[in-house]
Design an enzyme around this catalytic site. Structure first.
Site, PDB file in Angstrom:
ATOM      1  N   ASP A  91       0.813  -1.215   0.000  1.00 51.36           N
ATOM      2  CA  ASP A  91       0.000   0.000   0.000  1.00 51.36           C
ATOM      3  C   ASP A  91       0.847   1.266   0.000  1.00 51.36           C
ATOM      4  OD1 ASP A  91      -2.446  -1.148  -0.032  1.00 51.36           O
ATOM      5  OD2 ASP A  91      -3.033  -0.589   2.007  1.00 51.36           O
ATOM      6  N   HIS A 133      -5.234   8.339   6.886  1.00 48.97           N
ATOM      7  CA  HIS A 133      -4.811   7.083   7.528  1.00 48.97           C
ATOM      8  C   HIS A 133      -3.443   7.169   8.210  1.00 48.97           C
ATOM      9  CE1 HIS A 133      -8.235   5.144   5.750  1.00 48.97           C
ATOM     10  NE2 HIS A 133      -7.797   5.268   4.522  1.00 48.97           N
ATOM     11  N   GLY A 141      -2.206   2.839   4.474  1.00 45.98           N
ATOM     12  CA  GLY A 141      -3.192   3.120   3.411  1.00 45.98           C
ATOM     13  C   GLY A 141      -2.869   4.322   2.542  1.00 45.98           C
ATOM     14  N   ASP A 169     -14.918  10.373   2.979  1.00 47.67           N
ATOM     15  CA  ASP A 169     -14.198   9.368   2.200  1.00 47.67           C
ATOM     16  C   ASP A 169     -14.897   8.007   2.398  1.00 47.67           C
ATOM     17  OD1 ASP A 169     -10.988   9.192   1.172  1.00 47.67           O
ATOM     18  OD2 ASP A 169     -11.839   7.290   1.877  1.00 47.67           O
ATOM     19  N   HIS A 171     -13.523   5.314   3.013  1.00 46.26           N
ATOM     20  CA  HIS A 171     -12.816   4.588   4.068  1.00 46.26           C
ATOM     21  C   HIS A 171     -12.913   5.354   5.394  1.00 46.26           C
ATOM     22  CE1 HIS A 171     -10.813   3.400   0.266  1.00 46.26           C
ATOM     23  NE2 HIS A 171     -10.800   2.200   0.816  1.00 46.26           N
ATOM     24  N   ASP A 258     -14.054   8.484  -3.169  1.00 46.51           N
ATOM     25  CA  ASP A 258     -13.997   7.076  -3.562  1.00 46.51           C
ATOM     26  C   ASP A 258     -15.251   6.291  -3.187  1.00 46.51           C
ATOM     27  OD1 ASP A 258     -13.327   7.419  -0.920  1.00 46.51           O
ATOM     28  OD2 ASP A 258     -11.423   6.349  -1.008  1.00 46.51           O
ATOM     29  N   TYR A 302     -10.043   7.106  -6.867  1.00 47.64           N
ATOM     30  CA  TYR A 302      -9.174   6.285  -7.703  1.00 47.64           C
ATOM     31  C   TYR A 302      -9.672   6.129  -9.129  1.00 47.64           C
ATOM     32  CZ  TYR A 302      -7.507   6.054  -3.071  1.00 47.64           C
ATOM     33  OH  TYR A 302      -7.069   6.461  -1.837  1.00 47.64           O
TER      34      TYR A 302
END
Ligand SMILES: [Zn+2]
Length: 386
Positions: A91, A133, A141, A169, A171, A258, A302
């Site tokens: 990552d 992150h 991440g 986000d 995540h 994302d 992404y």
């Protein structure tokens, strides 16, 4: 009324792990050029970022970790040590000069903060930031230095500010949450895809803070395949109630994009409708509760060709009170279509038939609604008792 500030320079384009890594800084340039060709970003609104100093980075990160990142970027960090710092993983691979490139991103978000607190602007956008992150002593991440955490600590110490962090986000915003988990002057809110099948796995609705910060950490994990029809009303309620409850001096929003249906790394079904709505909701909350002070950063995203430039442009449009709709500028489409591996989206809006409807829609809406209720339970109870 002062105009908003857009923090940008090519120095932000060097945060690049490799040519085939999903985190691609080209998306910053694509967004910048889309705004330019759309005629809604003028040169006098652009502020060049500065690089964060070691002392500023150390507001959040350990000196040992900063030293390791420097060594990694110079190719002198032993492999056995790299793993302890989350560096050199699949990552977060090591790349040349990774300390400098990361310090530029953190400095960009600090530049946004300074412009807002020194009175140059009420609102500022730092799309290179949003690396939520990053931990005190560990990369994770795709994130090395956590610009938002650094900016929040900086605002606390330098401007004595109470800060509301809003993270949309896909995540969980784990790095920022854990950095301020017991802090009574920082409130964090993250809506994200449930951690059952997605990195980083945390962000459960029961994570509510600790000690003096108890009740100031909010998480709404939503089900895979969540659509605008559930995402938007939940956000609307959550942002309004949390901002009203916490009464911040400033809002910092992390704008990972994302959660979009086209994003290759997640499983949500959000569209451009949500990306138009999110900045409206945050801006309204800033006006109602924080005298208009709003700093926005970027984050994940992404599908760099079809999603990120459009979605991030909408934040800037909202800051400027401009309604972007209809076709994208031809000049931008012509320039970038030849380099894009996919057909570029031609309009600001997504088409209504972007994806095939799924039969479980109602069940997902109900589950998400329950998460909203559980996340806000303690502040609703408190309001009822006074
Ligand atoms: Zn993300």
């Amino acid at each position: 009324m002062t105009q908003p500030v857009f923090v940008y320079s090519d120095d932000l384009l060097n945060y690049k792990f490799s040519n085939n890594h999903p985190f691609n800084p080209l998306r910053l340039k694509l967004t910048y050029e889309l705004l330019k060709t759309s005629g809604i970003l003028s040169d006098d609104q652009i502020v060049k970022p500065r690089k964060a100093t070691d002392e500023e980075i150390a507001l959040v990160h350990s000196e040992e970790y900063i030293h390791a990142v420097k060594q990694a970027g110079e190719g002198t960090l032993p492999e056995t040590q790299a793993a302890n710092y989350g560096l050199g993983t699949e990552d977060t691979p090591i790349f040349s000069n990774m300390h400098d490139s990361s310090a530029w991103l953190a400095g960009a978000t600090l530049t946004a903060v300074e412009n807002v607190f020194e009175g140059n602007a009420k609102q500022a956008l730092s799309l290179g930031g949003g690396l939520h992150h990053g931990f005190r002593g560990k990369a994770s991440g795709f994130c090395i230095y956590n610009d938002s955490s650094i900016a929040i600590e900086y605002m606390k110490q330098k401007y004595n500010a109470r800060v509301l962090y809003i993270d949309t986000d896909a995540h969980h915003g784990d790095g920022v949450q854990w950095a301020f988990y017991d802090d009574p002057n920082v409130c964090t809110f993250s809506i994200h895809e449930t951690g059952r099948y997605l990195f980083p796995g945390t962000g459960n609705v029961s994570e509510k803070g600790a000690g003096r910060g108890y009740g100031l950490s909010f998480n709404i994990p939503v089900d895979a395949f969540t659509e605008d029809d559930s995402w938007i009303p939940i956000l609307e309620k959550a942002i309004d109630e949390i901002a009203r409850f916490f009464k911040p001096d400033v809002i910092i929003s992390q704008n990972g994009v994302d959660a979009h249906y086209w994003d290759p790394l997640t499983h949500l079904s959000v569209t451009m409708k949500s990306y138009k709505k999110i900045p409206q909701l945050v801006k309204n909350a800033a006006h109602k509760h924080a005298e208009g002070r709003w700093i926005a950063v970027g984050g994940g995203g992404y599908d760099i060709w079809r999603v990120v430039p459009r979605a991030w442009s909408l934040i800037w449009a909202e800051m400027n009170g401009i309604d972007l709709k209809g076709p994208l500028p031809k000049e931008w489409l012509v320039k970038w279509q030849s380099r894009s591996p996919v057909d570029l989206a031609k309009k600001w809006e997504d088409s209504e038939d972007l994806y095939t409807p799924i039969p479980r829609k109602q069940e997902i809406c109900d589950k998400n609604q329950l998460m909203l209720t559980r996340a806000l339970q303690h502040i609703r109870n408190e309001q009822r008792s006074v």
